[in-house]
Design a protein around this motif. Structure first.
Motif, mmCIF file in Angstrom:
data_model
loop_
_atom_site.group_PDB
_atom_site.id
_atom_site.type_symbol
_atom_site.label_atom_id
_atom_site.label_comp_id
_atom_site.label_asym_id
_atom_site.label_seq_id
_atom_site.Cartn_x
_atom_site.Cartn_y
_atom_site.Cartn_z
ATOM 1 N N MET A 1 0.839 -1.184 0.000
ATOM 2 C CA MET A 1 0.000 0.000 0.000
ATOM 3 C C MET A 1 0.884 1.248 0.000
ATOM 4 N N GLY A 2 0.610 2.207 -0.887
ATOM 5 C CA GLY A 2 1.428 3.401 -1.008
ATOM 6 C C GLY A 2 1.192 4.389 0.116
ATOM 7 N N LYS A 3 2.139 5.277 0.253
ATOM 8 C CA LYS A 3 2.003 6.331 1.253
ATOM 9 C C LYS A 3 1.076 7.415 0.719
ATOM 10 N N THR A 4 0.428 8.091 1.626
ATOM 11 C CA THR A 4 -0.470 9.175 1.241
ATOM 12 C C THR A 4 0.352 10.349 0.721
ATOM 13 N N LYS A 5 -0.129 10.940 -0.357
ATOM 14 C CA LYS A 5 0.523 12.097 -0.960
ATOM 15 C C LYS A 5 -0.508 13.193 -1.178
ATOM 16 N N TYR A 6 -0.018 14.408 -1.204
ATOM 17 C CA TYR A 6 -0.848 15.552 -1.553
ATOM 18 C C TYR A 6 -0.406 16.067 -2.915
ATOM 19 N N ILE A 7 -1.369 16.405 -3.738
ATOM 20 C CA ILE A 7 -1.085 17.087 -4.992
ATOM 21 C C ILE A 7 -1.795 18.434 -4.906
ATOM 22 N N LYS A 18 -6.500 20.960 -4.113
ATOM 23 C CA LYS A 18 -5.587 20.108 -3.349
ATOM 24 C C LYS A 18 -6.230 18.739 -3.194
ATOM 25 N N TYR A 19 -5.480 17.714 -3.549
ATOM 26 C CA TYR A 19 -5.965 16.343 -3.431
ATOM 27 C C TYR A 19 -5.091 15.559 -2.481
ATOM 28 N N LYS A 20 -5.707 14.742 -1.639
ATOM 29 C CA LYS A 20 -5.008 13.784 -0.794
ATOM 30 C C LYS A 20 -5.255 12.420 -1.420
ATOM 31 N N THR A 21 -4.189 11.714 -1.774
ATOM 32 C CA THR A 21 -4.352 10.462 -2.501
ATOM 33 C C THR A 21 -3.210 9.498 -2.218
ATOM 34 N N LYS A 22 -3.472 8.238 -2.384
ATOM 35 C CA LYS A 22 -2.427 7.219 -2.315
ATOM 36 C C LYS A 22 -1.957 6.845 -3.709
ATOM 37 N N ASN A 23 -2.681 7.294 -4.721
ATOM 38 C CA ASN A 23 -2.332 6.969 -6.100
ATOM 39 C C ASN A 23 -2.375 8.241 -6.954
ATOM 40 N N PRO A 24 -1.298 9.033 -6.952
ATOM 41 C CA PRO A 24 -1.308 10.286 -7.711
ATOM 42 C C PRO A 24 -1.459 10.085 -9.214
ATOM 43 N N ASP A 25 -1.117 8.892 -9.717
ATOM 44 C CA ASP A 25 -1.250 8.654 -11.157
ATOM 45 C C ASP A 25 -2.695 8.791 -11.622
ATOM 46 N N SER A 95 3.917 30.664 -11.029
ATOM 47 C CA SER A 95 2.544 30.985 -10.654
ATOM 48 C C SER A 95 1.532 29.910 -11.036
ATOM 49 N N THR A 96 1.934 28.970 -11.889
ATOM 50 C CA THR A 96 1.013 27.947 -12.384
ATOM 51 C C THR A 96 1.710 26.600 -12.413
ATOM 52 N N GLY A 97 1.030 25.577 -11.885
ATOM 53 C CA GLY A 97 1.589 24.222 -11.918
ATOM 54 C C GLY A 97 1.054 23.367 -10.809
ATOM 55 N N TYR A 98 1.783 22.299 -10.522
ATOM 56 C CA TYR A 98 1.359 21.392 -9.465
ATOM 57 C C TYR A 98 2.576 20.902 -8.695
ATOM 58 N N ILE A 99 2.335 20.465 -7.470
ATOM 59 C CA ILE A 99 3.373 19.946 -6.597
ATOM 60 C C ILE A 99 2.842 18.661 -5.966
ATOM 61 N N ILE A 100 3.639 17.609 -5.983
ATOM 62 C CA ILE A 100 3.296 16.360 -5.318
ATOM 63 C C ILE A 100 4.201 16.219 -4.109
ATOM 64 N N THR A 101 3.606 16.088 -2.928
ATOM 65 C CA THR A 101 4.379 15.938 -1.696
ATOM 66 C C THR A 101 3.927 14.709 -0.927
ATOM 67 N N LYS A 102 4.853 14.095 -0.217
ATOM 68 C CA LYS A 102 4.516 12.960 0.637
ATOM 69 C C LYS A 102 4.007 13.479 1.963
ATOM 70 N N PHE A 103 3.102 12.721 2.546
ATOM 71 C CA PHE A 103 2.543 13.098 3.848
ATOM 72 C C PHE A 103 3.118 12.194 4.898
#
Length: 103
Positions: A1-7, A18-25, A95-103
């Motif tokens: 099971m993957g770790k929770t990530k925020y996008i 903002k999304y909280k997900t285990k599957n950013p794909d 100013s525009t884009g996305y960031i994926i971070t681990k929680f």
């Protein structure tokens, strides 16, 4: 099971989604899905680009002015943002884009 990530998604210097997900794909595929659905429904790319840009501007206005937006609105906005990046109509910058971070 993957770790929770925020996008987090930013547009015109505003955190818009903002999304909280285990599957950013799953989230990252929304742009491709939106483009392909449009093509399957005989919507040419130039028209899709116009519609996506307009939707993003309306969504940005609503978020900026703290007006109500649904979770489906968020999902569609993310699809538009990623779709326009895929089509090279929108570039990721400060100013525009996305960031994926681990929680």
């Amino acid at each position: 099971m993957g770790k929770t990530k925020y996008i987090t998604f930013h547009y015109k210097n505003l955190l818009v989604s903002k999304y909280k997900t285990k599957n950013p794909d799953e989230i990252m595929k929304l742009g491709n899905q939106l483009i392909l659905n449009g093509l399957r429904n005989n919507k040419p790319l130039h028209l899709q680009k116009i519609v996506m840009k307009n939707y993003m501007d309306v969504f940005h206005y609503r978020r900026l002015n703290k007006l109500k937006v649904s979770s489906e609105d968020h999902r569609h906005f993310v699809g538009c943002l990623l779709g326009l990046m895929k089509l090279e109509e929108l570039r990721e910058d400060d100013s525009t884009g996305y960031i994926i971070t681990k929680f």
